[in-house]
Design a protein around this motif. Structure first.
Motif, PDB file in Angstrom:
ATOM      1  N   UNK A 273      -2.595   2.228  -0.605  1.00 31.26           N
ATOM      2  CA  UNK A 273      -2.958   3.288   0.332  1.00 31.26           C
ATOM      3  C   UNK A 273      -4.332   3.040   0.938  1.00 31.26           C
ATOM      4  N   UNK A 274      -5.280   2.596   0.127  1.00 28.01           N
ATOM      5  CA  UNK A 274      -6.623   2.341   0.623  1.00 28.01           C
ATOM      6  C   UNK A 274      -6.615   1.172   1.606  1.00 28.01           C
ATOM      7  N   UNK A 275      -5.846   0.127   1.295  1.00 25.88           N
ATOM      8  CA  UNK A 275      -5.752  -1.003   2.227  1.00 25.88           C
ATOM      9  C   UNK A 275      -5.134  -0.545   3.546  1.00 25.88           C
ATOM     10  N   UNK A 276      -4.084   0.270   3.484  1.00 19.79           N
ATOM     11  CA  UNK A 276      -3.486   0.791   4.716  1.00 19.79           C
ATOM     12  C   UNK A 276      -4.502   1.607   5.507  1.00 19.79           C
ATOM     13  N   UNK A 277      -5.292   2.409   4.805  1.00 22.24           N
ATOM     14  CA  UNK A 277      -6.310   3.225   5.465  1.00 22.24           C
ATOM     15  C   UNK A 277      -7.345   2.347   6.168  1.00 22.24           C
ATOM     16  N   UNK A 278      -7.818   1.321   5.481  1.00 19.55           N
ATOM     17  CA  UNK A 278      -8.818   0.432   6.072  1.00 19.55           C
ATOM     18  C   UNK A 278      -8.227  -0.347   7.249  1.00 19.55           C
ATOM     19  N   UNK A 279      -6.970  -0.742   7.104  1.00 22.29           N
ATOM     20  CA  UNK A 279      -6.308  -1.461   8.199  1.00 22.29           C
ATOM     21  C   UNK A 279      -6.280  -0.612   9.464  1.00 22.29           C
ATOM     22  N   UNK A 280      -5.882   0.646   9.345  1.00 20.44           N
ATOM     23  CA  UNK A 280      -5.820   1.502  10.532  1.00 20.44           C
ATOM     24  C   UNK A 280      -7.224   1.831  11.058  1.00 20.44           C
ATOM     25  N   UNK A 281      -8.157   2.104  10.150  1.00 22.40           N
ATOM     26  CA  UNK A 281      -9.506   2.477  10.575  1.00 22.40           C
ATOM     27  C   UNK A 281     -10.181   1.337  11.345  1.00 22.40           C
ATOM     28  N   UNK A 282     -10.095   0.118  10.835  1.00 22.49           N
ATOM     29  CA  UNK A 282     -10.732  -1.004  11.524  1.00 22.49           C
ATOM     30  C   UNK A 282      -9.963  -1.410  12.774  1.00 22.49           C
ATOM     31  N   UNK A 283      -8.641  -1.218  12.768  1.00 21.09           N
ATOM     32  CA  UNK A 283      -7.852  -1.483  13.980  1.00 21.09           C
ATOM     33  C   UNK A 283      -8.274  -0.534  15.092  1.00 21.09           C
ATOM     34  N   UNK A 284      -8.515   0.721  14.746  1.00 18.96           N
ATOM     35  CA  UNK A 284      -8.964   1.698  15.744  1.00 18.96           C
ATOM     36  C   UNK A 284     -10.327   1.340  16.317  1.00 18.96           C
ATOM     37  N   UNK A 285     -11.097   0.550  15.592  1.00 19.20           N
ATOM     38  CA  UNK A 285     -12.402   0.123  16.081  1.00 19.20           C
ATOM     39  C   UNK A 285     -12.312  -1.108  16.978  1.00 19.20           C
ATOM     40  N   UNK A 286     -11.109  -1.567  17.208  1.00 23.83           N
ATOM     41  CA  UNK A 286     -10.928  -2.686  18.119  1.00 23.83           C
ATOM     42  C   UNK A 286     -10.813  -4.039  17.466  1.00 23.83           C
ATOM     43  N   UNK A 287     -10.808  -4.084  16.127  1.00 26.25           N
ATOM     44  CA  UNK A 287     -10.660  -5.350  15.425  1.00 26.25           C
ATOM     45  C   UNK A 287      -9.187  -5.722  15.289  1.00 26.25           C
ATOM     46  N   UNK A 288      -8.901  -7.016  15.272  1.00 21.63           N
ATOM     47  CA  UNK A 288      -7.563  -7.504  14.940  1.00 21.63           C
ATOM     48  C   UNK A 288      -7.531  -7.648  13.424  1.00 21.63           C
ATOM     49  N   UNK A 289      -6.720  -6.821  12.766  1.00 25.77           N
ATOM     50  CA  UNK A 289      -6.722  -6.716  11.308  1.00 25.77           C
ATOM     51  C   UNK A 289      -5.353  -7.114  10.768  1.00 25.77           C
ATOM     52  N   UNK A 290      -5.359  -7.759   9.606  1.00 27.14           N
ATOM     53  CA  UNK A 290      -4.112  -8.107   8.939  1.00 27.14           C
ATOM     54  C   UNK A 290      -4.216  -7.759   7.453  1.00 27.14           C
ATOM     55  N   UNK A 291      -3.128  -7.239   6.859  1.00 28.56           N
ATOM     56  CA  UNK A 291      -3.089  -7.007   5.411  1.00 28.56           C
ATOM     57  C   UNK A 291      -2.531  -8.234   4.695  1.00 28.56           C
ATOM     58  N   UNK A 292      -2.848  -8.338   3.416  1.00 32.37           N
ATOM     59  CA  UNK A 292      -2.341  -9.485   2.651  1.00 32.37           C
ATOM     60  C   UNK A 292      -2.276  -9.104   1.185  1.00 32.37           C
ATOM     61  N   UNK A 293      -1.148  -9.412   0.552  1.00 32.20           N
ATOM     62  CA  UNK A 293      -1.016  -9.300  -0.902  1.00 32.20           C
ATOM     63  C   UNK A 293      -0.239 -10.511  -1.370  1.00 32.20           C
ATOM     64  N   UNK A 294      -0.875 -11.364  -2.145  1.00 38.60           N
ATOM     65  CA  UNK A 294      -0.274 -12.642  -2.510  1.00 38.60           C
ATOM     66  C   UNK A 294       1.032 -12.451  -3.261  1.00 38.60           C
ATOM     67  N   UNK A 295       1.025 -11.567  -4.242  1.00 34.63           N
ATOM     68  CA  UNK A 295       2.219 -11.328  -5.064  1.00 34.63           C
ATOM     69  C   UNK A 295       2.397  -9.833  -5.268  1.00 34.63           C
ATOM     70  N   UNK A 296       3.563  -9.359  -4.942  1.00 30.45           N
ATOM     71  CA  UNK A 296       3.879  -7.957  -5.121  1.00 30.45           C
ATOM     72  C   UNK A 296       5.104  -7.857  -6.027  1.00 30.45           C
ATOM     73  N   UNK A 297       5.117  -6.897  -6.931  1.00 32.79           N
ATOM     74  CA  UNK A 297       6.299  -6.636  -7.743  1.00 32.79           C
ATOM     75  C   UNK A 297       6.831  -5.259  -7.381  1.00 32.79           C
ATOM     76  N   UNK A 298       7.947  -5.249  -6.666  1.00 35.47           N
ATOM     77  CA  UNK A 298       8.517  -3.985  -6.219  1.00 35.47           C
ATOM     78  C   UNK A 298       9.934  -4.210  -5.738  1.00 35.47           C
TER      79      UNK A 298
END
Length: 517
Positions: free
Chosen positions: A37-62
């Protein structure tokens, strides 16, 4: 495994690919502390500031997964759809870009208590016991680093999410997602801890005590998440943490009330609230042991005229249920046995006899048939298991995984349907002659799913079906419920915006950005 991890072949990025992005890693003191959730929040917040942002998680278990459009070419050279964890798909949405297999290069989908299906860069490698995977996953590091490098080349900022706790030092030698990844990619790390569960001071100070000097040096500070009440009362605790660790306090994120409006990462979320939505149509969902993609049900839960309840093991399906929904599962035959062990099969059959309705989604659709066969042992021991027999179909689990992104018209309801298919298995039988859906236009339309002769039992492979507002409203009307004017996509988008506002108000994002490198 269908192939050795050591023999994995992937298409590497060009050697001269430039590194452009600054990068920051968010590690947790435990699972479910709010990293996604925090990563999603930071992704949207920095995207709104005009940055090109990407999320990354090397390994997810789900077992909650999403379809991504790009995938490394297969043995025949064809590029196909792949799959990644749903949390990274939400984070991609927060960045306002389509999901990519490079955002989550390794996805583990638990099928048993000691083994998972392994997905590398969108494609299934096969099934692997945990002990074997633990020994072999170092072979995945080149692909993991390559995917990160690709994202760093196209973005201004990459926000990396760790997995579980970064202080599980006994896993350090084979780690591909926490401190060993941080070392290999030279990443600064912010530690996130959930104060709502308690033990935050011990968790952060304990993490410091367990980490090596080199790993401690990578930590640029810590963040307190999910705080309620007067934070001044905990400020002495922060001073104590900093005195013991030397790590600076980066801020506190207060409790976010709208978190339940965003899809949960995994089934841990189902262990807390049991009932969602309003009052009216009573919908019951058996809590299967390998439940998958249960966010299919979020749009129904959001309807004010629907009361949706996950039925926990040890409890019967309530007698006042109007509709039972069998959700997706990563181990269909295992969860048919769970239905029988819990007595839910008896409840479901009685429900139908008394005029109730049943819906099966993906694996739930397979369970409604006469039999599910797994001759190759792809989801567990080879064999076959009798289904509930409510639809005249049979399923055989096959090695090929169907991955389709959908945005089509259902010719039967006349409504737009968006969603995706993600399943291993081929379903056949006379029941398919009366499909639930007819997807596409004209001669290109194809039948999907099945409906019982009395129209009360339906099933299909489509995930995300109820996220289509017009189709959901049509379905609610057919089952005698009242549809609202809910715009589910707008609701999700509003929640992401509110989440970004929340971190803007709670953290110094300028200071946090300066810590990325």
């Amino acid at each position: 495994m269908t192939q050795s991890l050591a023999d994995v072949v992937f298409t590497p990025a060009p050697a001269d690919l430039p590194k452009r992005a600054r990068t920051l890693m968010i590690q947790g003191t435990a699972s479910d502390v709010g990293k996604s959730m925090v990563v999603a929040a930071l992704c949207r917040a920095y995207t709104r500031r005009g940055l090109i942002v990407r999320p990354y998680k090397a390994q997810n278990m789900s077992n909650n997964a999403a379809v991504a459009a790009d995938c490394d070419p297969g043995p025949d050279g064809a590029v196909t759809h792949g799959e990644i964890g749903r949390a990274q798909a939400l984070q991609a949405r927060a960045c306002k870009v389509p999901p990519s297999i490079h955002m989550n290069p390794v996805l583990l989908k638990p099928q048993t208590d000691i083994g998972s299906q392994v997905v590398l860069r969108g494609r299934v490698l096969g099934n692997c016991p945990a002990r074997i995977y633990h020994k072999m996953r170092h072979a995945l590091m080149p692909a993991v680093l390559d995917s990160l490098r690709r994202l760093q080349a196209e973005a201004d900022l990459v926000i990396v999410e760790g997995a579980g706790s970064g202080a599980e030092v006994y896993l350090r030698s084979s780690d591909i997602t926490n401190m060993r990844l941080a070392e290999s990619a030279d990443l600064p790390v912010a530690i996130l801890s959930d104060i709502d569960r308690g033990g935050t001071m011990a968790a952060i100070v304990g993490s410091h005590a367990l980490l090596s000097e080199a790993d401690r040096a990578r930590v640029v500070g810590y963040i307190i998440n999910k705080f309620r009440g007067d934070f001044s009362l905990f400020e002495p605790g922060c001073r104590t943490i900093t005195e013991h660790t030397g790590w600076p306090f980066l801020g506190v994120i207060r409790w976010f009330d709208r978190a339940d409006r965003l899809p949960a990462e995994d089934s841990l979320a189902l262990e807390r609230p049991a009932e969602f939505g309003g009052r009216g149509l009573n919908v019951a969902v058996p809590r299967l042991s390998r439940i998958a993609n249960f966010d299919d049900l979020d749009p129904l839960a959001a309807e004010p005229g629907v009361s949706l309840k996950f039925v926990q093991p040890g409890n019967p399906i309530p007698a006042d249920t109007d509709v039972i929904i069998l959700p997706g599962s990563k181990a269909t035959r295992t969860d048919i046995n769970v239905l029988r062990k819990e007595g839910w099969d008896v409840d479901i059959l009685a429900h139908v006899r008394h005029g109730g309705r049943v819906v099966g989604l993906c694996a739930g659709f397979q369970m409604l048939g006469k039999v599910v066969r797994d001759p190759l042992g792809l989801e567990g021991p080879a064999g076959e298991t009798a289904g509930l027999g409510l639809l005249d179909v049979e399923t055989e689990i096959t090695p090929d995984k169907q991955l389709i992104d959908l945005d089509v018209t259902d010719r039967i309801s006349g409504q737009r349907v968006t969603g995706y298919e993600m399943h291993m298995g081929r379903t056949i039988g006379p029941g398919l002659d009366k499909p639930w859906l007819m997807l596409g236009n004209g001669a290109n339309a194809r039948p999907e799913g099945a409906v019982s002769s009395d129209g009360r039992v339906t099933g299909a492979y489509v995930h995300g079906l109820f996220g289509s507002d017009a189709f959901r409203a049509h379905w609610l009307t057919t089952v005698g419920a009242q549809a609202s004017a809910l715009d589910f996509e707008a609701r999700t988008e509003a929640a992401l915006e509110a989440l970004a506002d929340h971190v803007e108000a709670n953290l110094d994002l300028d200071a946090l950005l300066k810590l990325a490198r």
